[in-house]
Write an enzyme that holds these catalytic residues in place. Structure first.
Site, PDB file in Angstrom:
ATOM      1  N   ASP A 169       0.577  33.475  23.556  1.00 18.24           N
ATOM      2  CA  ASP A 169       0.018  33.182  22.231  1.00 18.24           C
ATOM      3  C   ASP A 169      -0.366  31.709  22.082  1.00 18.24           C
ATOM      4  O   ASP A 169      -1.307  31.377  21.361  1.00 18.24           O
ATOM      5  CB  ASP A 169       0.973  33.619  21.112  1.00 18.24           C
ATOM      6  CG  ASP A 169       0.217  34.039  19.869  1.00 18.24           C
ATOM      7  OD1 ASP A 169      -0.756  34.807  20.012  1.00 18.24           O
ATOM      8  OD2 ASP A 169       0.570  33.594  18.759  1.00 18.24           O
ATOM      9  N   GLU A 178      -5.711  37.255  11.478  1.00 17.52           N
ATOM     10  CA  GLU A 178      -4.604  36.641  10.735  1.00 17.52           C
ATOM     11  C   GLU A 178      -3.731  37.696  10.058  1.00 17.52           C
ATOM     12  O   GLU A 178      -2.501  37.598  10.038  1.00 17.52           O
ATOM     13  CB  GLU A 178      -5.144  35.661   9.682  1.00 17.52           C
ATOM     14  CG  GLU A 178      -5.924  34.479  10.258  1.00 17.52           C
ATOM     15  CD  GLU A 178      -5.062  33.444  10.976  1.00 17.52           C
ATOM     16  OE1 GLU A 178      -4.173  33.834  11.762  1.00 17.52           O
ATOM     17  OE2 GLU A 178      -5.296  32.241  10.750  1.00 17.52           O
ATOM     18  N   GLU A 211      -5.449  43.318  19.600  1.00 17.48           N
ATOM     19  CA  GLU A 211      -4.094  42.958  19.149  1.00 17.48           C
ATOM     20  C   GLU A 211      -3.054  43.863  19.808  1.00 17.48           C
ATOM     21  O   GLU A 211      -2.005  43.384  20.237  1.00 17.48           O
ATOM     22  CB  GLU A 211      -3.984  43.035  17.622  1.00 17.48           C
ATOM     23  CG  GLU A 211      -4.695  41.902  16.880  1.00 17.48           C
ATOM     24  CD  GLU A 211      -4.002  40.545  17.032  1.00 17.48           C
ATOM     25  OE1 GLU A 211      -2.806  40.483  17.364  1.00 17.48           O
ATOM     26  OE2 GLU A 211      -4.683  39.525  16.819  1.00 17.48           O
ATOM     27  N   GLU A 224       0.692  24.314  14.022  1.00 16.51           N
ATOM     28  CA  GLU A 224       1.067  25.495  14.796  1.00 16.51           C
ATOM     29  C   GLU A 224       1.142  25.172  16.298  1.00 16.51           C
ATOM     30  O   GLU A 224       2.062  25.607  16.987  1.00 16.51           O
ATOM     31  CB  GLU A 224       0.051  26.611  14.554  1.00 16.51           C
ATOM     32  CG  GLU A 224       0.557  27.972  14.946  1.00 16.51           C
ATOM     33  CD  GLU A 224      -0.268  29.084  14.317  1.00 16.51           C
ATOM     34  OE1 GLU A 224      -0.294  29.162  13.070  1.00 16.51           O
ATOM     35  OE2 GLU A 224      -0.893  29.858  15.049  1.00 16.51           O
TER      36      GLU A 224
END
Ligand code: HMH
Length: 221
Positions: free
Chosen positions: A47, A140, A210, A88
């Site tokens: 990620d 998101e 995803e 982040e």
């Protein structure tokens, strides 16, 4: 007769795939506390690479918003999202350190490369704002819905994973996703039939990517 809440209609229509992305076995295993360390570390490392590719994607959406003549406040929402990505990326570095992951040695897996390839295709000036913002909202929202599930009442998420879940599962991030959804709905409302079709196909593509992204962590089970 154009639909007002197109994204809500699509989520109902594609509920099974949406649930596949937001209630993936990896998420369920975080929520019930059965996750193994290796799976989490794989996700974290992959990620980090994804988020690095996500920054230029969001920048490209910002450019598209600016070029749209009636981008009422879209720019502020997108810019806010971009700004939080700086924090982040720092968070990923700190978190990787905690888990003993050397981020400079992480190699992207095929599913990650495929997903970043989709982002890259959306960065093209030929990609429509409506399609790109639909993708942005979906990307998101999958994380928001997934990680919010891990911090709901009754979840047994291990304490060392709480912070990760709160990062995407918190209410402020939920509000941000809602703002993106409002923008997407407004764009979709005035979109041509052809553009609508492209945006719906893009939503499905994001959801499939995803699922594949979560699946990468299964290599360690
Ligand atoms: C794979 N999807 C993936 N990674 C993320 N960080 C997000 C969505 C949310 O930003």
């Amino acid at each position: 007769q154009k639909k007002i809440g197109m994204t809500e209609t699509w989520l109902k229509k594609h509920r099974l795939l949406y649930n596949g992305a937001t209630r993936h076995p990896l998420i369920i295993s975080i929520r019930d506390g059965t996750i193994n360390t290796a799976s989490f570390k794989t996700w974290l490392a992959q990620d980090y690479l994804f988020v690095r590719a996500f920054v230029p994607f969001v920048a490209s959406v910002l450019i598209k918003a600016w070029k749209e003549s009636d981008c009422s406040g879209d720019m502020e929402v997108i810019l806010g999202g971009m700004a939080s990505l700086e924090d982040e990326i720092s968070w990923f570095k700190t978190e990787a350190n905690k888990w003993g992951i050397s981020l400079s040695d992480v190699v992207p897996q095929q599913a990650n490369k495929n997903y970043c390839g989709l982002l890259e295709s959306l960065m093209s000036p030929d990609a429509e704002y409506t399609v790109a913002i639909t993708a942005f909202w979906a990307i998101e929202t999958v994380y928001q819905e997934s990680f919010a599930h891990c911090i709901e009442e009754g979840s047994k998420t291990p304490p060392e994973l709480k912070e990760t879940c709160v990062r995407w599962g918190n209410e402020a991030f939920g509000k941000y996703c809602q703002s993106l959804q409002n923008i997407a709905n407004r764009c979709l409302q005035k979109a041509s039939d052809e553009e609508l079709k492209k945006a719906e196909v893009m939503l499905l593509s994001v959801l499939e990517h995803e699922v594949e992204f979560w699946n990468m962590s299964r290599g360690n089970v």
